[in-house]
Design a protein around this motif. Sequence first.
Motif, PDB file in Angstrom:
ATOM      1  N   HIS A  22       0.841  -1.204   0.000  1.00 55.31           N
ATOM      2  CA  HIS A  22       0.000   0.000   0.000  1.00 55.31           C
ATOM      3  C   HIS A  22       0.876   1.255   0.000  1.00 55.31           C
ATOM      4  O   HIS A  22       0.605   2.225  -0.723  1.00 55.31           O
ATOM      5  CB  HIS A  22      -0.890  -0.036   1.238  1.00 55.31           C
ATOM      6  N   THR A  23       1.953   1.218   0.790  1.00 53.41           N
ATOM      7  CA  THR A  23       2.872   2.357   0.869  1.00 53.41           C
ATOM      8  C   THR A  23       3.582   2.584  -0.462  1.00 53.41           C
ATOM      9  O   THR A  23       3.757   3.727  -0.898  1.00 53.41           O
ATOM     10  CB  THR A  23       3.899   2.125   1.987  1.00 53.41           C
ATOM     11  N   ALA A  24       3.996   1.495  -1.100  1.00 53.40           N
ATOM     12  CA  ALA A  24       4.664   1.611  -2.399  1.00 53.40           C
ATOM     13  C   ALA A  24       3.732   2.241  -3.428  1.00 53.40           C
ATOM     14  O   ALA A  24       4.148   3.084  -4.245  1.00 53.40           O
ATOM     15  CB  ALA A  24       5.125   0.235  -2.873  1.00 53.40           C
ATOM     16  N   ALA A  25       2.460   1.853  -3.391  1.00 50.75           N
ATOM     17  CA  ALA A  25       1.486   2.433  -4.317  1.00 50.75           C
ATOM     18  C   ALA A  25       1.300   3.923  -4.049  1.00 50.75           C
ATOM     19  O   ALA A  25       1.203   4.730  -4.980  1.00 50.75           O
ATOM     20  CB  ALA A  25       0.157   1.695  -4.197  1.00 50.75           C
ATOM     21  N   MET A  26       1.261   4.308  -2.766  1.00 51.02           N
ATOM     22  CA  MET A  26       1.113   5.722  -2.430  1.00 51.02           C
ATOM     23  C   MET A  26       2.347   6.515  -2.855  1.00 51.02           C
ATOM     24  O   MET A  26       2.238   7.613  -3.416  1.00 51.02           O
ATOM     25  CB  MET A  26       0.864   5.898  -0.933  1.00 51.02           C
ATOM     26  N   SER A  27       3.535   5.962  -2.599  1.00 56.08           N
ATOM     27  CA  SER A  27       4.772   6.641  -2.994  1.00 56.08           C
ATOM     28  C   SER A  27       4.822   6.850  -4.504  1.00 56.08           C
ATOM     29  O   SER A  27       5.225   7.912  -4.997  1.00 56.08           O
ATOM     30  CB  SER A  27       5.989   5.830  -2.539  1.00 56.08           C
ATOM     31  N   HIS A  32       4.416  10.376  -9.189  1.00 53.05           N
ATOM     32  CA  HIS A  32       3.789  10.638 -10.487  1.00 53.05           C
ATOM     33  C   HIS A  32       3.155  12.025 -10.521  1.00 53.05           C
ATOM     34  O   HIS A  32       3.260  12.731 -11.536  1.00 53.05           O
ATOM     35  CB  HIS A  32       2.728   9.563 -10.749  1.00 53.05           C
ATOM     36  N   ARG A  33       2.526  12.425  -9.438  1.00 52.21           N
ATOM     37  CA  ARG A  33       1.813  13.706  -9.423  1.00 52.21           C
ATOM     38  C   ARG A  33       2.738  14.902  -9.208  1.00 52.21           C
ATOM     39  O   ARG A  33       2.449  16.003  -9.685  1.00 52.21           O
ATOM     40  CB  ARG A  33       0.751  13.699  -8.326  1.00 52.21           C
ATOM     41  N   ALA A  37       9.808  12.075  -4.861  1.00 50.62           N
ATOM     42  CA  ALA A  37       9.522  10.912  -4.017  1.00 50.62           C
ATOM     43  C   ALA A  37       9.496  11.335  -2.556  1.00 50.62           C
ATOM     44  O   ALA A  37      10.169  12.303  -2.167  1.00 50.62           O
ATOM     45  CB  ALA A  37      10.593   9.839  -4.215  1.00 50.62           C
ATOM     46  N   PRO A  38       8.724  10.640  -1.730  1.00 54.23           N
ATOM     47  CA  PRO A  38       8.801  10.886  -0.282  1.00 54.23           C
ATOM     48  C   PRO A  38      10.235  10.669   0.207  1.00 54.23           C
ATOM     49  O   PRO A  38      10.958   9.828  -0.335  1.00 54.23           O
ATOM     50  CB  PRO A  38       7.856   9.837   0.312  1.00 54.23           C
ATOM     51  N   CYS A  39      10.634  11.410   1.223  1.00 55.44           N
ATOM     52  CA  CYS A  39      12.003  11.313   1.740  1.00 55.44           C
ATOM     53  C   CYS A  39      11.993  11.156   3.253  1.00 55.44           C
ATOM     54  O   CYS A  39      11.393  11.961   3.964  1.00 55.44           O
ATOM     55  CB  CYS A  39      12.813  12.558   1.359  1.00 55.44           C
ATOM     56  N   ALA A 279       4.532  12.889   3.440  1.00 52.85           N
ATOM     57  CA  ALA A 279       4.942  13.507   2.179  1.00 52.85           C
ATOM     58  C   ALA A 279       3.722  14.005   1.411  1.00 52.85           C
ATOM     59  O   ALA A 279       3.722  15.125   0.879  1.00 52.85           O
ATOM     60  CB  ALA A 279       5.727  12.504   1.340  1.00 52.85           C
ATOM     61  N   ALA A 280       2.686  13.190   1.346  1.00 54.43           N
ATOM     62  CA  ALA A 280       1.473  13.596   0.635  1.00 54.43           C
ATOM     63  C   ALA A 280       0.896  14.873   1.231  1.00 54.43           C
ATOM     64  O   ALA A 280       0.560  15.822   0.505  1.00 54.43           O
ATOM     65  CB  ALA A 280       0.445  12.462   0.685  1.00 54.43           C
TER      66      ALA A 280
END
Length: 295
Positions: A22-27, A32-33, A37-39, A279-280
């Motif tokens: 789930h986290t990989a999909a959110m990252s 993409h948007r 990438a989250p850091c 990050a989001a």
Amino acid sequence: MPQTQTARLMDGAALARHVLDHTAAMSSAISHRTGKAPCLATVLVGEDPASATYVRMKRTRCETVGITSRHLPLPATTTTTELVDAITSLSEDPEVHGILLQHPVGGHIDERAAFEAIAPHKDVDGVTMRSFAAMSFGLPGFVSCTPGGILRLLDAYDVDLAGKRAVVVGRSAILGKPAGMLLLARDATVTYCHSRTRDLRSIIREADVLIAAAGRPHFIHGEDIKIGAVVVDAGYSPGNVGDVDFDTAKTRASLITPVPGGVGPMTIAMLLSQTAEAAALQMGLVPAELIPSQG
């Protein structure tokens, strides 16, 4: 009523894989948007082998889910002021979305002062006083990772906490205390136990849900556990030993976490999940709208 039974294992490793997917999909959606990438920034004081291993493990997991890892190693001689300054700098860096201070940091450092230098919106390990207050009052924020992972495990195995007697053995600021607050928020009746608790074992025997977080290997034995209790072992000592004597406890519990493979994988999964969420939010995105619900 039978005096023995065979407990079902609560597979933290399997649930952690689900959370990390789930986290990989959110990252991926964030990258993409936004093109970024989250850091997660990790801070390590000194060269303690166990701490260094934990940090390497977390950084490796970051790579597998699309989170950038920035590592800041500091010498063992680092002072409180120097550590606070370093963390403050990371808190002010817009390219960093989450901060992990690996603890312990050494007896000469004011660890609490160092934790409080982490900006609340980057406290993805849930260690600041503001995060604890948010947990206690049910406000938005990041939960302490191990207690948060424990609640996710209990949910995954359909443990209804409302009205249950929950006993937490341990009162650390990042495990025992927040675990009790999260259980209380689910309408459990919570008792904290610690080294000065009188008749400790008699209290443990009343637990419908037992959270072992004392940091003492094999401290709790099968005869201490109520038949049918849910047992979560959040302890870890060298040799893959938890706070609970697994072999005797599994004959009385209804559900039990193994060590390893129970709480540990969930702790790391929660850290990375909250990093992606942080990050989001910092990028002006709504985490829940990035990908479908986990269900």
